[in-house]
Design a protein around this motif. Structure first.
Motif, mmCIF file in Angstrom:
data_model
loop_
_atom_site.group_PDB
_atom_site.id
_atom_site.type_symbol
_atom_site.label_atom_id
_atom_site.label_comp_id
_atom_site.label_asym_id
_atom_site.label_seq_id
_atom_site.Cartn_x
_atom_site.Cartn_y
_atom_site.Cartn_z
ATOM 1 N N ILE A 7 -70.558 66.141 15.935
ATOM 2 C CA ILE A 7 -70.892 66.897 14.661
ATOM 3 C C ILE A 7 -69.896 67.045 14.126
ATOM 4 N N CYS A 8 -70.142 66.943 12.883
ATOM 5 C CA CYS A 8 -68.387 67.193 12.515
ATOM 6 C C CYS A 8 -68.737 68.809 11.310
ATOM 7 N N ARG A 9 -67.673 69.245 11.042
ATOM 8 C CA ARG A 9 -67.868 70.094 10.279
ATOM 9 C C ARG A 9 -66.327 70.053 9.170
ATOM 10 N N ILE A 10 -66.694 70.380 7.662
ATOM 11 C CA ILE A 10 -65.645 69.944 7.144
ATOM 12 C C ILE A 10 -65.373 70.934 6.509
ATOM 13 N N ASN A 11 -64.186 71.651 6.203
ATOM 14 C CA ASN A 11 -63.823 72.642 4.963
ATOM 15 C C ASN A 11 -64.343 73.821 5.587
ATOM 16 N N ASP A 12 -65.313 74.103 6.280
ATOM 17 C CA ASP A 12 -65.484 75.632 6.675
ATOM 18 C C ASP A 12 -67.780 74.812 5.930
ATOM 19 N N GLN A 13 -67.398 74.542 5.354
ATOM 20 C CA GLN A 13 -69.232 74.290 4.107
ATOM 21 C C GLN A 13 -69.909 73.501 4.520
ATOM 22 N N PHE A 52 -64.606 69.037 15.107
ATOM 23 C CA PHE A 52 -65.444 68.395 15.764
ATOM 24 C C PHE A 52 -65.653 69.319 17.513
ATOM 25 N N LEU A 53 -67.161 68.941 17.982
ATOM 26 C CA LEU A 53 -68.251 69.564 18.843
ATOM 27 C C LEU A 53 -68.897 68.662 19.563
ATOM 28 N N PRO A 54 -69.441 67.920 20.522
ATOM 29 C CA PRO A 54 -70.234 67.037 21.056
ATOM 30 C C PRO A 54 -71.458 67.769 20.428
ATOM 31 N N ASP A 55 -72.288 65.678 19.903
ATOM 32 C CA ASP A 55 -73.583 65.906 19.226
ATOM 33 C C ASP A 55 -74.364 66.460 20.687
ATOM 34 N N ASN A 56 -74.959 67.028 21.462
ATOM 35 C CA ASN A 56 -76.213 66.843 23.339
ATOM 36 C C ASN A 56 -77.277 66.595 22.308
ATOM 37 N N SER A 57 -77.675 66.913 21.150
ATOM 38 C CA SER A 57 -79.158 66.965 20.733
ATOM 39 C C SER A 57 -79.574 66.015 21.306
#
Length: 69
Positions: A7-13, A52-57
């Motif tokens: 899971i990617c988070r870009i520019n905290d947006q 980036f966080l692991p995608d465990n979904s």
């Protein structure tokens, strides 16, 4: 296949599911679609901050509420 789901988070947006893909010369990259680029007002070569966080979904993407059992 070498891809790592994250899971990617870009520019905290914007947060989205994606795959980190290996590069031949080492390291990894992700693809950012044009819709996300437009929302963030970025283009090729723009500097961004990414988390980036692991995608465990289970399905590796958001399931719309009406499709959940």
């Amino acid at each position: 296949d070498g891809n790592k789901r994250v899971i990617c988070r870009i520019n905290d947006q914007i947060e989205f599911h994606c795959a980190m893909k290996p590069k031949k010369e080492g390291g990894h990259f992700i693809n950012i679609g044009s819709t996300i680029c437009k929302k963030l007002k970025i283009k090729e070569g723009s500097k961004v901050t990414a988390t980036f966080l692991p995608d465990n979904s289970e399905h590796q993407f958001e399931i719309p509420e009406e499709l959940k059992e």
